[in-house]
Every structure is written in C-alpha cells, then in structure tokens.
Design an enzyme around this catalytic site. Sequence first.
Site, PDB file in Angstrom:
ATOM      1  CG  HIS A 190      -9.762  22.992 -19.245  1.00 50.92           C
ATOM      2  ND1 HIS A 190      -9.239  22.342 -17.969  1.00 50.92           N
ATOM      3  CD2 HIS A 190     -10.808  23.042 -19.225  1.00 50.92           C
ATOM      4  CE1 HIS A 190     -10.258  21.952 -17.343  1.00 50.92           C
ATOM      5  NE2 HIS A 190     -11.285  22.157 -18.067  1.00 50.92           N
ATOM      6  CB  SER A 191     -11.378  27.790 -22.181  1.00 50.54           C
ATOM      7  OG  SER A 191     -12.355  28.499 -22.418  1.00 50.54           O
TER       8      SER A 191
END
Length: 138
Positions: A54-55
């Site tokens: 994820h970011s």
Amino acid sequence: MEKYTEPGLVDLPRIYDPRGNLTFVQNGDAALPFAIERVYWTYDVPAGEARGGHSHHEGKELLVATSGSFNVNLFDGKEWRHFTLNRPYQALYIPPGYWRTLDNFSSGSVCMVLTSTKYTEDDYVREFDEFIKLSSAR
C-alpha cells in the site's frame, strides 16, 4: 523536523551498557522527522509471506526491525529502492507517496511502525493501479 523529504535510514539514540543497550524515541527529539501519533508492530510473519502492499496520501512512517530482519521495497512510481532493516537502533523513514512492500522476514522478526497520523482508511492507497495513476499525476 521537515528536513526529511526522501526515504532513508535514520539513526536513533543509543545508550550503550554492558548489561544490554537501550534505544528510544520520544516526540521532540531531533532524530524524529514527525510527531508520533500511532505505533503498531507486525510479528509472527510466516516464511515466504509479504506485508505492506500500500501507499499513504498523508501518513509518514518510521519502520524499525526491533528484532530480526526484513526487506522494505519502496516504489515512487518510477523506480524501486530496497532497504534491509536489521538493527534496532536504525529506522527507515518513508514519506507519503511511496508504495511499500515488506518481505524476507527472518524467524522471530518484529517490525515496529511509528506513524505521523492516527489510523484512517482514507489515507491508504491499497490498489497498485490507483497508486500508479496518482504517482503519474504528480
């Protein structure tokens, strides 16, 4: 505190003692690139498994291998950067806007994460295709 703009290793304070060393973090220390709002840790990661994927839109993070070792792979939309964390007195600073994966966990490893924000699902980018679209718009 905003001297950190790129991912990189941050040396944390260490107190040496023949009985065992001690490392600490506390808000206001020069080593911290942000005020801590949340701390969590992952452990007991099965062999061959990966974490992350994820970011963040806004959240900044410091990752510490408090025990064992693991790899952190960061992607800014153009190139990958790879770090191996294996020292409990070093943290990896990750600013917002980097896709991250963690892998190659050693047996007994613990990944402690200090974050600049409280948990909110809205801060996460969980789909890689969406991340690519966002990173190309920057």
